[in-house]
Scaffold this active site. Structure first.
Site, PDB file in Angstrom:
ATOM      1  N   GLU A  55       0.811  -1.220   0.000  1.00 58.66           N
ATOM      2  CA  GLU A  55       0.000   0.000   0.000  1.00 58.66           C
ATOM      3  C   GLU A  55       0.844   1.270   0.000  1.00 58.66           C
ATOM      4  OE1 GLU A  55      -0.539  -2.616   1.883  1.00 58.66           O
ATOM      5  OE2 GLU A  55      -2.648  -3.222   1.737  1.00 58.66           O
ATOM      6  N   PHE A 109     -11.217  -6.969  14.577  1.00 50.42           N
ATOM      7  CA  PHE A 109     -10.172  -7.484  13.681  1.00 50.42           C
ATOM      8  C   PHE A 109      -9.797  -6.429  12.636  1.00 50.42           C
ATOM      9  CE2 PHE A 109      -8.964  -9.855   9.772  1.00 50.42           C
ATOM     10  CZ  PHE A 109      -7.724 -10.289  10.232  1.00 50.42           C
ATOM     11  N   MET A 161      24.406   8.087   0.611  1.00 51.16           N
ATOM     12  CA  MET A 161      24.332   9.395   1.250  1.00 51.16           C
ATOM     13  C   MET A 161      24.677   9.297   2.732  1.00 51.16           C
ATOM     14  SD  MET A 161      24.014  12.517   0.805  1.00 51.16           S
ATOM     15  CE  MET A 161      23.084  13.137  -0.599  1.00 51.16           C
TER      16      MET A 161
HETATM   17  C1  LIG Z   1      12.760   5.350   4.344  1.00 48.39           C
HETATM   18  C2  LIG Z   1      14.076   5.966   4.621  1.00 48.39           C
HETATM   19  N1  LIG Z   1      14.943   5.393   5.490  1.00 48.39           N
HETATM   20  C3  LIG Z   1      16.140   5.960   5.717  1.00 48.39           C
HETATM   21  C4  LIG Z   1      16.514   7.112   5.096  1.00 48.39           C
HETATM   22  C5  LIG Z   1      17.871   7.743   5.384  1.00 48.39           C
HETATM   23  N2  LIG Z   1      18.665   7.770   4.149  1.00 48.39           N
HETATM   24  C6  LIG Z   1      18.784   8.860   3.376  1.00 48.39           C
HETATM   25  S1  LIG Z   1      19.710   8.619   2.024  1.00 48.39           S
HETATM   26  C7  LIG Z   1      20.022   7.036   2.458  1.00 48.39           C
HETATM   27  C8  LIG Z   1      20.895   6.157   1.621  1.00 48.39           C
HETATM   28  C9  LIG Z   1      20.276   5.823   0.327  1.00 48.39           C
HETATM   29  O1  LIG Z   1      21.037   4.804  -0.249  1.00 48.39           O
HETATM   30  P1  LIG Z   1      20.789   4.398  -1.748  1.00 48.39           P
HETATM   31  O2  LIG Z   1      19.348   4.152  -1.985  1.00 48.39           O
HETATM   32  O3  LIG Z   1      21.705   3.289  -2.110  1.00 48.39           O
HETATM   33  O4  LIG Z   1      21.168   5.717  -2.549  1.00 48.39           O
HETATM   34  P2  LIG Z   1      22.594   6.420  -2.676  1.00 48.39           P
HETATM   35  O5  LIG Z   1      22.678   7.460  -1.626  1.00 48.39           O
HETATM   36  O6  LIG Z   1      23.639   5.377  -2.512  1.00 48.39           O
HETATM   37  O7  LIG Z   1      22.588   7.020  -4.032  1.00 48.39           O
HETATM   38  C10 LIG Z   1      19.395   6.718   3.664  1.00 48.39           C
HETATM   39  C11 LIG Z   1      19.496   5.423   4.347  1.00 48.39           C
HETATM   40  C12 LIG Z   1      15.570   7.672   4.220  1.00 48.39           C
HETATM   41  N3  LIG Z   1      15.808   8.829   3.582  1.00 48.39           N
HETATM   42  N4  LIG Z   1      14.384   7.095   3.987  1.00 48.39           N
END
Ligand SMILES: Cc1ncc(C[n+]2csc(CCOP(=O)(O)OP(=O)(O)O)c2C)c(N)n1
Ligand SMILES: [Mg+2]
Lengths: 602, 192
Positions: free
Chosen positions: A80, A142, A504
């Protein structure tokens, strides 16, 4: 476009017309007795809805049973959260209201992240949930949860409907609220018995009272005059264009203001597309990962004209040192945003397009050449030594991917990003000339957003080229929606920017936590095989020289296609303003970046 | 600073939660809140008193207006107004000790509204400080106060006042603005 409707009243319609939209529709049948389930669909159809994204369950089954009688397409999602993001992506791509539907309990709670995402970015969606019968409401029956209670702080408004005769009005009111003023998500929770019982249905009679604009909207003569004076006298003005430019359909007005008074334009992340990137006055994105020259221009400015933006902390950095030399004009539709983060000198509180229409007649031509030249000069070396311009050394940088995607799609695709480094690289290297071509979760920063939101965008704009750009982390959060793409036979191209990390977060660990890469290295499945398991073709890309052919293959494939870009693992997004620092205190790409290509590389 | 908001809200389920939730989210403690029917059909009137920074007033009012069920909001701030609170105070008193309390009630211009052989109930209306004064004097006798029920503050502007809603609905802005600023000599004579 599959969609019709009031979206267009916003962008092309008469500025004076109420934004409430969808007033009259052709199917105003005479009053009839219908079940609540039928009233639900009849009202949605009356509001111009053609597509909904949802997932069935016990408490919403009466509604699903009645669906076959109505000209509405239901897209079965895999979770969802995906339904809410699809409704959101649909809304962002079309400008119209997106609709998600789910059952009670877990179905409803799964929507919450998607609703909050829409809330923080002011996206008009309507979420329908079933609930247990009114007789057992509040008894922990439920799959009962208090979803109106849960979503109260993340919706613009919500309704609990337990009487069939209230349903049509609640739904129509929900649409009005979602799309009016500063848009946002609205949830309508309908008990099962209210779906089953019957009531008289009269679409016209269920029309809500005329939309009442926020009573604190205020655009005064004196404010307009003061704004015009400030603009006339400014030596170093900058326009800050935000999401409101798109929401209010003020692209032309902002452009006229910029061109007439020769004022450069900086964009927020959600403002991208509201002013053409290729325009000579466009500076690019501001804020935490904004271009150095944009942030410098803001810090040096003597006037900021904030158009439909809210001085988010990712945009301002440390507030006490934000644009100290500048007078500030804030044009904004939400009175609660005025003086919230940044004290302004002139507040023009109203719909951006309407305010600019009032302001423009007072704006005369201005010579902005000196200031523009100063900014141009500050781009200097940075722009040239940009990583995308470096010779190919075999390394694959995400910047290359974004740049090539932009070049090859002519900047014309709808790009839907996830959240992380790749999102910032997209914003830096894919240049958007048109509104609603970058769809991204800004305010909430919701990982897992891209794939489902792209599905929504594709339904809104079936003729457009749609690309998902997701990180290896975020892609896995909602990858189950690959099956939805296949079931719905959608042509969506997917670029996974695979750096083996929650990139990031790893970058923050590198800069601020002594490279303690705790819980950020990420083992992923072979995304090409994963796509293959869904019947989606794809390929891995390891070198820059392969990018072009791969993108070509994806674009020319008849159906969905996945590209797994295996990019530099420990690259970082530059420049970066650490959270809580001032805009000029940015971290630049190191001169001797260990990742940087050298002639001897290969 | 102390803020007093007067809000007209739809008389529907859940409206109180929405209003309260707004303050909760800002981590602002509501000092007192009174709700009851108003002169307007289907609308309840709330008086909300809270402690928040001076700048917060504008934002709270603007945010209250964003709630779908909120029809009108007035930030009383320093405007001339009348504020009252109602208190019911039950005290232990026997026929032997009543006399002293009767005197107190007289002095504070309160009323006795219930009387039994062991206790009596005092009803008192007034400004907060007056009610606190009575309670303080009653407290001087340990164990005398059995129960206190206070309504919280109710506030109304003095003089004729045009609401922002009427203004938004088209009362010409000049007129409304003038009406908002209650001229000093228009203020009804304060009672205390
Ligand atoms: C639902 C959620 N959980 C945690 C975060 C914290 N967060 C921000 S960027 C990131 C890393 C993202 O990794 P990836 O998808 O591999 O993208 P990249 O930064 O490597 O391009 C995280 C964990 C978030 N923004 N959203
Ligand atoms: Mg990653």
């Amino acid at each position: 476009m599959a969609h019709k409707g009031n979206a267009k009243t916003k962008e092309n319609g008469d500025a004076a017309a109420p934004k409430a939209g969808a007033e009259s529709r052709e199917h105003q049948a005479p009053p009839a007795r219908l079940t609540g389930a039928e009233i639900l669909w009849a009202t949605l159809a009356g509001e111009g809805v053609t597509d909904v994204f949802g997932y069935p369950g016990g408490a919403i089954l009466p509604a699903y049973d009645a669906l076959r009688k109505f000209p509405i397409r239901h897209v079965l999602v895999r979770h969802e959260q995906g339904a809410a993001h699809m409704a959101d992506g649909y809304a962002r791509a079309s400008g119209d209201v997106g609709v998600a539907i789910a059952t009670s309990g877990p179905g409803a709670t799964n929507l919450v992240t998607g609703i909050a995402t829409a809330m923080l970015d002011s996206i008009p969606i309507v979420c329908i949930t079933g609930n247990v019968s009114s007789k057992v409401l509040g008894t922990d029956a439920f799959q009962e949860v208090d979803i109106t209670g849960i979503t109260l702080p993340v919706t613009k408004h919500n309704f609990l409907v337990n009487k069939t005769e209230d349903l049509a009005h609640a739904l129509r009111h929900a649409f009005q609220i979602a799309r009016s003023g500063r848009p946002g998500p609205v949830l309508v929770d309908i008990t099962k018995d209210a779906q089953q019982a019957t009531a008289e249905f009269d679409f016209e009679a269920a029309k809500p009272k005329p939309y009442r604009p926020h009573p604190m909207l205020r655009v005064e003569e004196s404010g307009l005059a003061a704004a015009a004076d400030l603009i006339r006298d400014a030596k170093r003005p900058v326009i800050l264009a935000g999401h409101g430019v798109m929401e209010s359909g003020a692209m032309e007005q902002v452009r006229t203001l910029a061109e007439r008074a020769q004022i450069p334009v900086g964009l927020t992340l959600l403002g991208i597309g509201g002013f053409p990137a290729s325009h000579p006055l466009c500076l690019g994105m501001m804020g935490m990962h904004g271009e150095a020259w944009v942030n410098h221009a803001i810090q040096e400015a003597d006037l900021l004209i904030a158009c439909g933006m809210r001085f988010d902390d990712r945009v301002t950095g440390r507030l006490t040192e934000y644009a100290q030399k500048a007078n500030k004009i804030h044009i904004e539709v939400d009175p609660a945003e005025i003086n919230k983060n940044v004290k302004v000198d002139v507040a023009l509180v109203g719909d951006l397009r309407e305010v600019l229409e009032m302001l423009l007649p007072r704006i005369a031509g201005r010579d902005g050449a000196a200031w523009i030249k100063t900014i141009e000069a500050s781009k200097g070396a940075v722009a040239v030594s940009d990583i995308k311009n470096l010779p190919d050394s075999g390394h694959l940088y995400a910047a290359h991917v974004m740049h090539d995607l932009w070049r090859m799609t002519g900047g014309d695709a709808i790009i839907v990003t996830d959240v992380g480094q790749h999102q910032m690289w997209e914003a830096q290297y894919y240049h958007h000339d048109h509104p609603r071509t970058l769809i991204t979760s800004g305010g909430l920063g919701t990982m897992g957003y891209a794939l489902p939101a792209a599905i929504g965008a594709k339904f809104a704009c079936p003729e457009r080229e749609v690309w998902v750009i997701a990180g290896d982390g975020g892609f896995q959060m909602t990858a189950a929606e690959l099956a939805t793409i296949v079931q719905e036979k959608l042509k969506i191209n997917i670029a996974v920017i695979n750096n083996g990390y929650l990139g990031m977060v790893r970058q923050w660990q590198e800069f601020f936590y002594e490279r303690n890469y705790e819980a950020t290295p990420l083992v992923s499945p072979d995304f090409v095989k994963l796509a293959d398991a869904h019947g989606i073709p794809g390929r891995a890309v390891r070198e820059r020289s392969e990018v072009e052919a791969a993108v070509k293959a994806a674009r020319s494939a008849p159906g969905a296609y996945l590209l797994n870009f295996l990019v530099e693992k420990e690259d970082s997004v530059y420049p970066m303003i650490p959270a809580g620092s001032a805009l000029h205190e940015m971290i630049r790409r190191p001169d001797r970046d260990p990742l940087e290509e050298r002639a001897d590389d290969k | 600073m102390l803020h007093t908001f007067v809000a007209y809200v739809e008389d529907k389920p859940g409206v109180l939660t929405r209003v309260a939730s707004l303050f909760r989210r800002l981590n602002i403690n509501i000092i007192s809140l009174t709700v009851g029917r108003s002169e307007r059909e289907g609308l309840s009137r709330m008086t909300i008193v809270c402690e928040a920074s001076a700048e917060a007033g504008h934002r709270i009012r603007a945010s209250l207006f964003k709630l779908e069920n909120v029809v009108d909001v007035d930030d009383i701030a320093q405007a001339p107004s009348v504020t009252r609170e109602l208190a019911l105070i039950k005290v232990a008193a026997t026929p032997q000790t009543r006399g002293r309390i009767f005197d107190l009630v007289e002095v504070f211009r309160a009323r006795i509204v219930d009387l039994t052989s062991e206790s009596l109930m005092i009803e008192m209306t007034g400004v907060e400080s007056k009610i606190e004064g009575l309670i303080e004097v009653l407290r001087e006798d340990e164990g005398r106060i059995l129960e206190i029920c206070r309504s919280g503050k109710m506030t109304m502007r003095r003089g004729h006042h045009v609401s922002s809603v009427e203004r938004a609905m088209g009362v010409s802005s000049g007129e409304a603005e003038a009406a908002e600023e209650v001229p000093e000599d228009d203020v009804t004579t304060p009672i205390e």
